[in-house]
Design a protein around this motif. Structure first.
Motif, short mmCIF file in Angstrom:
data_model
loop_
_atom_site.label_atom_id
_atom_site.label_comp_id
_atom_site.label_asym_id
_atom_site.label_seq_id
_atom_site.Cartn_x
_atom_site.Cartn_y
_atom_site.Cartn_z
N GLY A 73 3.77 -2.74 3.39
CA GLY A 73 4.67 -3.74 2.81
C GLY A 73 4.02 -4.61 1.74
N ALA A 74 2.70 -4.53 1.62
CA ALA A 74 1.99 -5.37 0.65
C ALA A 74 0.98 -4.54 -0.13
N VAL A 75 0.55 -5.10 -1.25
CA VAL A 75 -0.49 -4.45 -2.07
C VAL A 75 -1.73 -4.22 -1.21
N ARG A 76 -2.40 -3.11 -1.42
CA ARG A 76 -3.58 -2.78 -0.60
C ARG A 76 -4.82 -3.48 -1.16
N LEU A 77 -5.58 -4.11 -0.25
CA LEU A 77 -6.84 -4.76 -0.61
C LEU A 77 -7.95 -3.70 -0.56
N LEU A 78 -8.71 -3.56 -1.65
CA LEU A 78 -9.79 -2.58 -1.71
C LEU A 78 -11.15 -3.22 -1.41
N ARG A 79 -11.38 -4.41 -1.95
CA ARG A 79 -12.62 -5.16 -1.70
C ARG A 79 -12.32 -6.64 -1.86
N ALA A 80 -13.15 -7.48 -1.23
CA ALA A 80 -12.94 -8.92 -1.38
C ALA A 80 -14.26 -9.68 -1.32
N GLU A 81 -14.32 -10.76 -2.07
CA GLU A 81 -15.41 -11.74 -1.98
C GLU A 81 -14.71 -13.09 -1.82
N PRO A 82 -14.31 -13.42 -0.57
CA PRO A 82 -13.43 -14.58 -0.35
C PRO A 82 -13.98 -15.90 -0.89
N ALA A 83 -15.28 -16.11 -0.79
CA ALA A 83 -15.84 -17.40 -1.23
C ALA A 83 -15.59 -17.63 -2.72
N GLU A 84 -15.52 -16.56 -3.48
CA GLU A 84 -15.28 -16.68 -4.93
C GLU A 84 -13.82 -16.49 -5.29
N GLY A 85 -12.97 -16.23 -4.31
CA GLY A 85 -11.56 -15.97 -4.60
C GLY A 85 -11.36 -14.66 -5.36
N ALA A 86 -12.30 -13.69 -5.16
CA ALA A 86 -12.23 -12.42 -5.90
C ALA A 86 -11.72 -11.30 -4.99
N MET A 87 -10.76 -10.53 -5.53
CA MET A 87 -10.22 -9.39 -4.78
C MET A 87 -10.02 -8.21 -5.71
N LEU A 88 -10.34 -7.03 -5.21
CA LEU A 88 -10.02 -5.80 -5.92
C LEU A 88 -8.81 -5.21 -5.19
N LEU A 89 -7.74 -4.98 -5.95
CA LEU A 89 -6.46 -4.56 -5.36
C LEU A 89 -5.98 -3.25 -5.96
N GLU A 90 -5.15 -2.53 -5.19
CA GLU A 90 -4.52 -1.33 -5.76
C GLU A 90 -3.67 -1.77 -6.95
N ARG A 91 -3.50 -0.89 -7.93
CA ARG A 91 -2.72 -1.26 -9.10
C ARG A 91 -1.24 -0.96 -8.87
N LEU A 92 -0.43 -1.99 -9.08
CA LEU A 92 1.04 -1.83 -9.04
C LEU A 92 1.57 -1.95 -10.47
N ARG A 93 2.87 -1.84 -10.59
CA ARG A 93 3.48 -1.96 -11.94
C ARG A 93 3.78 -3.43 -12.20
N ALA A 94 2.83 -4.09 -12.83
CA ALA A 94 2.88 -5.55 -12.99
C ALA A 94 4.13 -6.02 -13.73
N ASP A 95 4.68 -5.15 -14.57
CA ASP A 95 5.83 -5.56 -15.39
C ASP A 95 7.17 -5.28 -14.71
N VAL A 96 7.14 -4.70 -13.50
CA VAL A 96 8.41 -4.39 -12.81
C VAL A 96 8.44 -5.07 -11.44
N SER A 97 9.15 -6.19 -11.35
CA SER A 97 9.31 -6.89 -10.06
C SER A 97 10.77 -6.76 -9.63
N LEU A 98 11.08 -7.31 -8.45
CA LEU A 98 12.48 -7.29 -7.98
C LEU A 98 13.40 -8.06 -8.92
N ARG A 99 12.82 -8.90 -9.79
CA ARG A 99 13.66 -9.61 -10.77
C ARG A 99 14.35 -8.65 -11.73
N SER A 100 13.81 -7.41 -11.82
CA SER A 100 14.40 -6.44 -12.74
C SER A 100 15.68 -5.80 -12.17
#
Length: 316
Positions: free
Chosen positions: A104-131
């Motif tokens: 139901g959510a984007v997949r987390l690939l790696r994280a460095e929580p203290a820095e607020g850094a996350m590597l995430l699977e790529r979704l279609r950033a320009d296509v949301s439910l608003r479309s």
């Protein structure tokens, strides 16, 4: 920075935060925000280097308090690097994504929580439910939420709705006497009463993992699934709380059409019915969340957004 250049990756100087990010962080987070923005190019360059990522581009629209980059991993796989400001709302984002593990959510690939850094699977950033047209978007949004709402176990790391809204209610009480909230006294009092009642009876309602910031813009088209949620501000609590944002989705469009009050009330009834939550609790959380957000917007100079949210709360 020699190594970054050596690998054909941009140096920190090429990683300037997008204009929109600079604007929102400066307006919302003040001095702490400015300090973070100054460190951001270095944080991003360091993370690219450590995780062996090559940048395709910085996403200019990006997040409101995070920098988003389209990257390739060392294997050439497309991914997204997100480096955001860590605060009370965002500090457990990685934990929620790890808990859902792509369901139901984007997949987390790696994280460095203290820095607020996350590597995430790529979704279609320009296509949301608003479309999508609103009825179809609501239907899809409901389906995704039902996958996200999983039970939380004892010892989970997430703040509860009662804790988080208790803090927000205390701030709202302080802001009630500020000049910018002069006309909003009655609706603020109603919102505070709703929060006290709902948080006080939270134990009577099943608690699940909530997205926390769930609206059409935070659900993107994906490859493995048609729609996946992004950008959670996770909490543990009742389902009605998560629906309160959805209840006022596309608010400017809603406000511009005749019969907005009746439409807003109908929307609450339909959402409550579709997802089997108590309509009264959904109405109460919708009022509290709209008023709290509206007064917060007024406090940072966002008068138009603030007044629209307060108007929505008054319709309910």
């Amino acid at each position: 920075m020699g190594s970054a250049a050596h690998h054909g990756r941009p140096a920190a100087g090429d990683l300037e935060p997008p204009e929109r990010l600079v604007r929102t962080v400066t307006a919302w987070e003040g001095e702490a925000g400015r300090e973070w923005l100054a460190r951001l190019p270095g944080l991003v360059a360091d993370r690219l280097d450590r995780w062996g990522l090559a940048v395709e581009r910085v996403v200019a629209a990006g997040g409101q308090i995070s920098m988003i980059l389209l990257v390739r991993t060392e294997d050439g796989e497309p991914a997204v690097l997100k480096v955001g400001m860590v605060n009370r709302e965002t500090e457990k984002e990685h934990a929620a994504l790890a808990h859902w593990d792509g369901r139901g959510a984007v997949r987390l690939l790696r994280a460095e929580p203290a820095e607020g850094a996350m590597l995430l699977e790529r979704l279609r950033a320009d296509v949301s439910l608003r479309s999508l047209a609103e009825p179809k978007a609501m239907l899809e949004a409901e389906g995704v939420l039902q996958r996200l709402w999983v039970p939380v176990v004892d010892g989970h790391p997430f703040r509860t709705v009662a804790e988080a809204t208790g803090e927000l209610a205390a701030l709202l009480r302080e802001r009630r006497s500020a000049p910018f909230a002069a006309d909003a006294g009655a609706v603020i009092d109603e919102a505070l009463a709703a929060q006290a009642e709902l948080a006080g009876s939270a134990d009577e309602v099943e608690s699940v993992l909530l997205h926390g910031d769930y609206h059409h813009g935070n659900v993107l088209a994906g490859e493995r699934m048609p729609w996946l949620a992004i950008d959670p501000k996770p909490l543990a609590g009742e389902r009605a709380f998560d629906l309160a944002w959805l209840a006022r989705d596309r608010l400017s469009t809603l406000a511009a059409q005749p019969g907005s009050r009746a439409t807003a009330r109908r929307r609450i009834a339909k959402l409550a019915d579709a997802l089997e939550v108590d309509a009264g609790r959904l109405r109460g959380w919708s009022v509290f969340r709209a008023v709290e957000a509206g007064v917060w917007y007024l406090s940072v100079g966002g008068r138009d957004d603030g007044e629209l949210l307060l108007e929505f709360a008054s319709w309910l």
